[in-house]
Design an enzyme around this catalytic site. Structure first.
Site, PDB file in Angstrom:
ATOM      1  N   GLU A  75      22.334  37.315 -50.831  1.00 51.05           N
ATOM      2  CA  GLU A  75      22.531  39.503 -50.780  1.00 51.05           C
ATOM      3  C   GLU A  75      22.057  39.993 -52.273  1.00 51.05           C
ATOM      4  OE1 GLU A  75      20.663  41.488 -47.980  1.00 51.05           O
ATOM      5  OE2 GLU A  75      21.816  40.293 -47.301  1.00 51.05           O
ATOM      6  N   LYS A  78      18.361  38.693 -52.689  1.00 47.44           N
ATOM      7  CA  LYS A  78      17.514  38.411 -51.089  1.00 47.44           C
ATOM      8  C   LYS A  78      16.540  40.167 -51.964  1.00 47.44           C
ATOM      9  CE  LYS A  78      18.032  40.828 -47.355  1.00 47.44           C
ATOM     10  NZ  LYS A  78      18.464  40.701 -45.487  1.00 47.44           N
ATOM     11  N   ASP A 111      15.653  35.098 -43.865  1.00 49.34           N
ATOM     12  CA  ASP A 111      14.691  36.630 -44.246  1.00 49.34           C
ATOM     13  C   ASP A 111      13.447  36.467 -45.140  1.00 49.34           C
ATOM     14  OD1 ASP A 111      15.961  38.152 -42.097  1.00 49.34           O
ATOM     15  OD2 ASP A 111      17.428  38.826 -43.788  1.00 49.34           O
ATOM     16  N   THR A 131      21.924  27.704 -40.407  1.00 48.59           N
ATOM     17  CA  THR A 131      23.269  26.980 -40.904  1.00 48.59           C
ATOM     18  C   THR A 131      24.695  27.821 -41.084  1.00 48.59           C
ATOM     19  OG1 THR A 131      22.301  26.843 -43.070  1.00 48.59           O
ATOM     20  CG2 THR A 131      21.841  24.363 -42.771  1.00 48.59           C
ATOM     21  N   THR A 132      23.953  28.844 -40.925  1.00 46.98           N
ATOM     22  CA  THR A 132      25.551  29.407 -40.765  1.00 46.98           C
ATOM     23  C   THR A 132      25.728  29.928 -39.362  1.00 46.98           C
ATOM     24  OG1 THR A 132      24.696  31.675 -41.527  1.00 46.98           O
ATOM     25  CG2 THR A 132      25.382  30.310 -43.419  1.00 46.98           C
ATOM     26  N   LYS A 144      12.046  39.801 -37.248  1.00 46.21           N
ATOM     27  CA  LYS A 144      11.791  40.124 -38.624  1.00 46.21           C
ATOM     28  C   LYS A 144      12.067  38.926 -39.960  1.00 46.21           C
ATOM     29  CE  LYS A 144      14.238  43.719 -37.419  1.00 46.21           C
ATOM     30  NZ  LYS A 144      14.791  44.709 -37.312  1.00 46.21           N
ATOM     31  N   LEU A 172      28.353  24.388 -38.839  1.00 42.95           N
ATOM     32  CA  LEU A 172      29.116  24.717 -38.687  1.00 42.95           C
ATOM     33  C   LEU A 172      30.773  24.510 -39.358  1.00 42.95           C
ATOM     34  CD1 LEU A 172      28.780  27.118 -35.530  1.00 42.95           C
ATOM     35  CD2 LEU A 172      27.318  27.892 -37.399  1.00 42.95           C
ATOM     36  N   GLU A 186      28.999  40.301 -35.401  1.00 39.96           N
ATOM     37  CA  GLU A 186      27.698  40.508 -34.437  1.00 39.96           C
ATOM     38  C   GLU A 186      28.189  39.472 -33.246  1.00 39.96           C
ATOM     39  OE1 GLU A 186      25.452  41.597 -35.469  1.00 39.96           O
ATOM     40  OE2 GLU A 186      25.105  41.973 -37.799  1.00 39.96           O
ATOM     41  N   HIS A 254      25.026  48.792 -37.209  1.00 40.32           N
ATOM     42  CA  HIS A 254      24.258  49.475 -38.530  1.00 40.32           C
ATOM     43  C   HIS A 254      24.127  50.490 -38.459  1.00 40.32           C
ATOM     44  CE1 HIS A 254      24.317  44.985 -36.862  1.00 40.32           C
ATOM     45  NE2 HIS A 254      23.792  44.493 -37.669  1.00 40.32           N
TER      46      HIS A 254
END
Length: 383
Positions: A75, A78, A111, A131-132, A144, A172, A186, A254
């Site tokens: 992150e 990114k 992303d 992969t996560t 998105k 995983l 999530e 969020h």
């Protein structure tokens, strides 16, 4: 005067394949068979060490592979330079208009690749192999892409559907337990807004699923993943480009979470921030009479059992009020705050003036004293 008009309609359909062991099986062969199209494979060092050669071999056998780009991601990385690295490599190897980019990695890789693919030659194809857990049930499922900009999470981005998504729960197995736990936030969100059965499965088996990295119980693991993805698809399909309405149940969790991530300089993981947001919003819902005490305690109990936070030192009144304002800007001037109305149901607070005076202060105080709430919540845990 002559009034001329052009009508433009964009529709997209793509398959999400969920199959244990798919990366080494026929599903991967089918998805990665690009019929003569050239591709660029983008991954991270750790993911490529584990799975890169398998994907590269699939592509090379079909004479599709042009190059492999391995980037350090996360992150905190990114941002636009990562997108431009993908674009620069695509240009250097001569990826044409029919070219395709394969994203092998977590949500950040997806992303970045999606955003880059949307800009290269005004849009080329991309495929996602998440992969996560976070990416498999959330980030890779929508259309998105985006990057952070000037301390604003995902401020720059695109709507650019993938051509396919390949979800292999076996991937995983290599994750640390904390990464599984963060992805669980999530899944809790999807359960809260639409799926009582999913919520109950998490109450009963969530700890085991985390500990075994979704290996056991095998049937339950598959059901949880499929229900989470199916719920996300159902929520997104009616408004994929967010142009029909800015009321989206999947925005639950969020509102304050993006600012929490930014304030922590992205040291607080997205899943942890979402968990805090879910607890915060559930307290708001309880305060205004949308969520009863039992529902609130079940949410807090589940987050606690999954090892997710319900409060954070960075969450204060200033951050909460800033989050309200930022949310209104992002949602067309109205709050459109999803709030749980029960386990598996969700409504909206559309304007800030619908909230009673002092609710931010009361909610923060309630979370700060959440030890007492959680002690009550523990008595509701399903064994």
């Amino acid at each position: 005067m002559r009034n001329l008009r052009m009508r433009s309609v964009k529709a997209s359909v793509f398959d999400i394949i969920v199959e244990r062991g798919a990366l080494k099986g026929d599903s991967a062969c089918r998805i990665l068979d690009f019929e003569g199209r050239k591709c660029l494979l983008v991954s991270t060092p750790s993911v490529y060490r584990l799975y890169g050669e398998t994907v590269r071999r699939h592509l090379a056998e079909r004479d599709c592979l042009l190059d492999v780009l391995i980037l350090e991601m996360g992150e905190g990385r990114k941002f636009m330079p990562a997108v431009l690295e993908v674009a620069e490599r695509a240009q250097r190897v001569g990826l044409d208009r029919r070219g395709i980019v394969v994203a092998l990695g977590g949500g950040v890789v997806g992303d970045v690749v999606s955003f880059a693919a949307s800009m290269i030659r005004r849009g080329i194809g991309h495929v996602r192999i998440p992969t996560t857990l976070m990416a498999q049930i959330d980030a890779a499922i929508g259309i998105k892409g985006g990057v952070n900009f000037n301390r604003h999470k995902n401020f720059l981005g695109c709507f650019h559907p993938p051509e396919a998504v390949l979800v292999d729960p076996n991937l995983l197995r290599s994750l640390p337990v904390d990464a599984i736990r963060q992805g669980m936030a999530e899944i809790v969100k999807i359960a809260m807004i639409r799926d009582v059965r999913l919520f109950e499965l998490l109450e009963q088996h969530g700890e085991t699923l985390i500990g075994t990295r979704f290996g056991q119980p095998a049937g339950i693991a598959e059901e949880v993943v499929v229900r989470a993805i199916d719920g996300m698809v159902a929520e997104l399909s009616s408004n994929p480009y967010e142009d029909a309405t800015l009321e989206r149940h999947v925005d639950l969790g969020h509102m304050i979470s993006p600012l929490l991530e930014v304030r922590s300089n992205y040291q607080l993981h997205h899943g942890e921030a979402v968990a805090v947001d879910l607890a915060y919003t559930s307290c708001i819902a309880n305060d205004i009479g949308h969520l009863d005490d039992t529902g609130l305690l079940r949410v807090l109990a589940l987050l606690r059992r999954l090892g997710l936070p319900t409060d954070h030192e960075f969450l204060d009144e200033e951050l909460a009020l800033t989050a309200f304002t930022a949310t209104e800007r992002h949602r067309g001037g109205t709050l459109n705050l999803p709030v749980p109305t029960g386990i598996g149901t969700c409504g909206f607070v559309r304007r800030r003036d619908e909230l009673p005076e002092g609710i931010v202060t009361r909610t923060l105080a309630r979370l700060a004293a959440s030890a007492d709430l959680l002690a009550d919540a523990d008595r509701l845990v399903v064994v």
